[in-house]
Design a protein around this motif. Structure first.
Motif, PDB file in Angstrom:
ATOM      1  N   VAL A 137      -5.699  -4.510  -0.855  1.00  0.00           N
ATOM      2  CA  VAL A 137      -6.174  -3.270  -1.124  1.00  0.00           C
ATOM      3  C   VAL A 137      -7.326  -3.588  -1.486  1.00  0.00           C
ATOM      4  CG1 VAL A 137      -5.993  -1.042  -1.669  1.00  0.00           C
ATOM      5  CG2 VAL A 137      -3.980  -2.391   0.152  1.00  0.00           C
ATOM      6  N   VAL A 173      -5.801   1.021   5.548  1.00  0.00           N
ATOM      7  CA  VAL A 173      -4.820  -0.021   5.932  1.00  0.00           C
ATOM      8  C   VAL A 173      -3.337   0.479   5.953  1.00  0.00           C
ATOM      9  CG1 VAL A 173      -6.004  -0.789   3.425  1.00  0.00           C
ATOM     10  CG2 VAL A 173      -3.772   0.706   3.845  1.00  0.00           C
ATOM     11  N   THR A 198       0.285  -3.256   3.639  1.00  0.00           N
ATOM     12  CA  THR A 198      -0.263  -4.335   3.731  1.00  0.00           C
ATOM     13  C   THR A 198       0.105  -4.568   1.612  1.00  0.00           C
ATOM     14  OG1 THR A 198      -2.157  -2.744   4.815  1.00  0.00           O
ATOM     15  CG2 THR A 198      -2.898  -3.776   3.234  1.00  0.00           C
ATOM     16  N   ALA A 226       1.219  -1.007   0.136  1.00  0.00           N
ATOM     17  CA  ALA A 226       0.217  -0.100  -0.066  1.00  0.00           C
ATOM     18  C   ALA A 226       0.824   1.415  -0.083  1.00  0.00           C
ATOM     19  CB  ALA A 226      -1.192  -0.338   1.419  1.00  0.00           C
ATOM     20  N   GLN A 234      -1.101  -5.237  -1.589  1.00  0.00           N
ATOM     21  CA  GLN A 234      -2.368  -4.437  -2.812  1.00  0.00           C
ATOM     22  C   GLN A 234      -3.154  -5.285  -2.888  1.00  0.00           C
ATOM     23  OE1 GLN A 234      -0.037  -3.730  -6.464  1.00  0.00           O
ATOM     24  NE2 GLN A 234       0.218  -5.974  -7.719  1.00  0.00           N
ATOM     25  N   VAL A 253      -4.501   5.147   4.194  1.00  0.00           N
ATOM     26  CA  VAL A 253      -3.313   4.396   4.652  1.00  0.00           C
ATOM     27  C   VAL A 253      -2.189   5.362   6.003  1.00  0.00           C
ATOM     28  CG1 VAL A 253      -1.017   3.809   3.708  1.00  0.00           C
ATOM     29  CG2 VAL A 253      -2.898   4.272   2.316  1.00  0.00           C
ATOM     30  N   VAL A 256      -6.576   1.609  -7.685  1.00  0.00           N
ATOM     31  CA  VAL A 256      -6.794   0.027  -7.388  1.00  0.00           C
ATOM     32  C   VAL A 256      -7.544  -0.526  -8.749  1.00  0.00           C
ATOM     33  CG1 VAL A 256      -9.010  -1.099  -6.181  1.00  0.00           C
ATOM     34  CG2 VAL A 256      -7.365   0.123  -5.316  1.00  0.00           C
TER      35      VAL A 256
END
Length: 453
Positions: free
Chosen positions: A219, A210, A214, A135, A216, A233, A249
């Motif tokens: 996420v 997150v 973390t 992340a 991806q 984040v 994303v």
């Protein structure tokens, strides 16, 4: 129709460049969507693309640049002067700038950052320290932060002052003096609230966030689960350090899906588009798995060789071998693909191990029984085979389908538990294992049913 319109616009830009009508070109570009403009530039020759890019105002240039393919970005940024490149880096959001610089040689990165502003250098260096696919490496540090002690009027004034330089202003993040994340408030809520109301009274304290470490893929799962457009984040102390937006994303989901498809088809993943991958690069991606599968496929040949005497007495048995191997392989692939998908979407966990196995066993019995009945009818009445041969083939199908689904569901979950990518075993490797298993089952049943001792 869209392709025809894009081709017309491409020719229009080419003519404007050729005739040196630069003012008209700038005006036309300014009226277009940045993503559409980027796709038109991708279709141009490199020199025309660079010439057109240099004509854009710096804000438009940065927006379009972020949407270009990696190799186009590399060509443009290395073709610009260091000062021009520094301006582009300064006008990119920090996460886009970090993504670009991560792919470049160290000496190029050093020169570009030397010409960027101190704030840009600080933000980009901050992002580059995080591991790939985390992340922290995806986030941008440009977001709207507010204090809980502000009233609505003060909050809106702050949004006006920093909103243009932020990735999004739709969601604002409430921090205390130690930058601990206290809550969020939407721009809509602020606009509809009374000017004297306190941010602390209208903020939402139930925040999904997150950490910088973390993965991806996790996420992306959280974005889908909570239907979010941006996510905060935080570091280990819950201090807010950045946000991840939905456009990032979407890139993750495309990347992860492409990677899984490649692995499930015995191809080493590659970030480059198909047509921009050289023949040699494509060969390097494909031949290792082909070699491995070819070698592993020799085991099925040895199994057949071991039953040559049986096949010589019942030659008809050999005609059903391809069908049985394909049926078992397809049954295993179906199970593995569904389990891999469930794992990737966080719908299946290792605690569900026996639930998954129990389900696939029952599905295997139903699918195997249905296919066996259909094959018995074909063998007996269409192929004219005796009852014992038709029964041998049909019973093999039931067993092959059952055990294929059982092995697939176990293997994928175990590999995932070992923190390896289950997509690697999902199709090609699994199919090779199941092919050998189907043959062993076939000849074992045939030996008993047809007395081939």
């Amino acid at each position: 129709m869209e392709e025809i319109n894009q081709q017309k616009e491409l020719e229009s830009f080419r003519n404007l460049l050729k005739n040196k009508q630069y003012t008209a070109l700038r005006g036309k570009a300014a009226d277009m969507n940045e993503a559409h403009l980027a796709s038109i530039m991708e279709a141009m020759e490199d020199e025309d693309m660079l010439k057109m890019f240099r004509l854009f105002p710096k804000e438009l240039a940065a927006d379009v640049f972020a949407l270009l393919e990696d190799d186009s970005q590399m060509f443009i940024i290395t073709s610009l002067s260091e000062k021009e490149a520094g301006v582009i880096i300064d006008n990119l959001y920090a996460d886009d700038a970090a993504d670009l610089l991560e792919e470049m040689p160290a000496n190029v990165v050093k020169r570009l950052l030397a010409n960027a502003s101190p704030d840009t250098r600080k933000d980009v260096n901050h992002l580059l320290q995080y591991p790939d696919d985390s992340a922290g490496s995806l986030m941008t540090v440009e977001f709207v932060d507010l204090r809980s002690s502000m009233n609505v009027t003060q909050a809106i004034d702050r949004i006006r002052s920093i909103g243009m330089d932020s990735e999004t202003a739709n969601t604002c993040y409430i921090l205390n003096d130690k930058r601990l994340l206290l809550g969020t408030v939407s721009l809509r809520t602020l606009i509809l609230a009374k000017p004297e109301e306190m941010v602390s009274d209208i903020m939402d304290e139930d925040v999904v966030s997150v950490t910088t470490s973390t993965d991806q893929e996790k996420v992306a799962q959280l974005f889908g689960k909570y239907d979010m457009t941006s996510m905060p984040v935080v570091d280990k102390e819950n201090r807010m350090v950045g946000i991840i937006t939905v456009d990032d994303v979407m890139d993750i989901m495309e990347q992860e899906a492409t990677e899984d498809i490649d692995k499930m088809n015995a191809i080493i993943p590659n970030d480059k588009p198909y047509l921009k991958t050289t023949v040699v690069e494509t060969w390097k991606k494909r031949f290792p798995w082909l070699l491995l599968l070819m070698i592993s496929g020799t085991f099925t040949g040895r199994i057949i060789t071991g039953f040559e005497d049986a096949l010589s007495r019942y030659i008809v048995l050999s005609s059903y071998i391809p069908m049985l191997m394909d049926t078992g392989g397809n049954a295993g692939s179906q199970a593995s693909v569904e389990v891999v998908r469930g794992l990737s979407l966080d719908q299946i966990h290792f605690s569900d191990f026996f639930k998954v196995i129990w389900k696939e066993m029952r599905v295997g019995v139903l699918c195997g029984g249905t296919l066996a009945a259909a094959m018995y009818v074909k063998c007996r009445f269409l192929d004219g085979q005796p009852v014992n041969v038709a029964a041998t083939v049909s019973l093999t199908i039931i067993c092959a389908v059952f055990f294929s689904k059982l092995i697939a569901s176990i293997l994928v979950q175990v590999v995932n538990k070992m923190h390896l990518d289950p997509a690697v075993v999902a199709s090609p490797l699994l199919t090779t294992i199941i092919d050998a298993l189907s043959l062993i089952i076939y000849f074992t049943i045939a030996t008993q049913m047809l007395h081939l001792h």
